[in-house]
Design an enzyme around this catalytic site. Sequence first.
Site, short mmCIF file in Angstrom:
data_model
loop_
_atom_site.label_atom_id
_atom_site.label_comp_id
_atom_site.label_asym_id
_atom_site.label_seq_id
_atom_site.Cartn_x
_atom_site.Cartn_y
_atom_site.Cartn_z
N LYS A 202 27.43 -8.23 39.70
CA LYS A 202 27.18 -7.66 40.92
C LYS A 202 28.34 -7.15 41.46
O LYS A 202 28.45 -6.01 41.99
CB LYS A 202 26.33 -8.46 41.81
CG LYS A 202 24.91 -8.93 41.49
CD LYS A 202 24.34 -9.95 42.30
CE LYS A 202 23.11 -10.25 41.52
NZ LYS A 202 22.08 -11.17 42.05
N ASP B 183 18.27 -8.62 49.67
CA ASP B 183 17.44 -9.30 48.53
C ASP B 183 15.92 -9.24 49.02
O ASP B 183 15.06 -9.40 48.31
CB ASP B 183 17.70 -10.62 48.43
CG ASP B 183 18.57 -10.86 47.02
OD1 ASP B 183 18.57 -9.81 46.36
OD2 ASP B 183 19.11 -11.88 46.80
N GLN C 25 23.03 -16.37 46.10
CA GLN C 25 22.47 -16.43 44.58
C GLN C 25 21.75 -17.56 44.57
O GLN C 25 22.30 -18.53 44.73
CB GLN C 25 24.10 -16.38 43.70
CG GLN C 25 23.58 -16.42 42.23
CD GLN C 25 22.95 -15.09 41.92
OE1 GLN C 25 23.23 -14.03 42.12
NE2 GLN C 25 21.86 -15.19 41.08
#
Length: 297
Positions: free
Chosen positions: A67, A134, A111
Amino acid sequence: MAICEVMPKHKKEMAMQLIDGKSLANKIQEDVGSRVKKLKQEKNIVPGLAVILIGDDPASHAYVKMKAKACERVGFYSITHNMPDTIGQEEIMATIEMMNNNPRIDGILVQLPLPQHIDTTKILEAIDPKKDVDGFHACNVGRLVAGMDGFVPCTPLGVMKMFEEYGIELEGKDVCVVGASNIVGKPMASLLLNANATVTITHIYTKDLKAHTSTADVIVVGVGVPGLIKADMVRDGAIVIDIGINRLEDGSLVGDVDFSQVSKKCSYITPVPGGVGPMTIAMLLENTLKSTQKRTL
Ligand code: NAD
């Protein structure tokens, strides 16, 4: 047969077409890169992404590294907060709060999975929904279910981009989603329903999985069981999207679909690797840029 309608005329005679997520993701990244360049030149604005990484799970580290590299490629500002797995809930919350108030940051990503002692829901709810790239905050989940604009989880959003790119029409199609997690199956089902598909959601407690998959025009599977979807579970001409990522003992990566056999029967299929995986990162970049653009309107 309904399935033929989704195939462009010139491709009717062709057997199976591979959905190339890697190429599509590269194209999207190039497009994001040029939009970032323009934003910098015209408004002196640089999109920013903050990643919070807890513990030393090798897979999580590998994803975060990918990422960060992608952010660098498209010209984003990015920071990674790397914390030990002994960290307390309050310290993570304080870092999120700091990022919520940081004007250079447009997107915040935690994460997953988090260590056992951390309340994942509380952490996700601490993120400002306007920076929730997200799409896991209940606010954005609700907006997705209601068909409103918001942030959509990157993996299912990437799958929708693939359908769009390959001219696959979903309206009226019977779609079977296999897997019902908050980050994959449920948002996938909502997006498909919003696209007017008839959606069946299946999961570990589904009594007869094959009964559902074998009548579907489209199967989208994200489960984490290598080779779960076998050829006899798929009808001729079906479209098969494999979200699963499984590392086998020999180190190879495979999906949830028995690719060698299923690919002989279907009209479209995604490979693993090179299918949905790269699209997830491309959608993270898209979502972050969308957040920047909203902030700077
Ligand atoms: P999860 O463990 O949270 O959820 C798994 C889901 O699959 C559950 O709903 C469970 O009920 C269902 N399931 C498990 N075994 C089943 C079976 N035998 N039959 C039917 N349903 C079954 O996992 P997740 O986070 O949703 O991830 C699922 C898979 O997708 C994993 O392989 C993960 O690595 C992969 N993934 C890929 C990407 C990507 O970018 N391509 C992103 C996220 C997750």
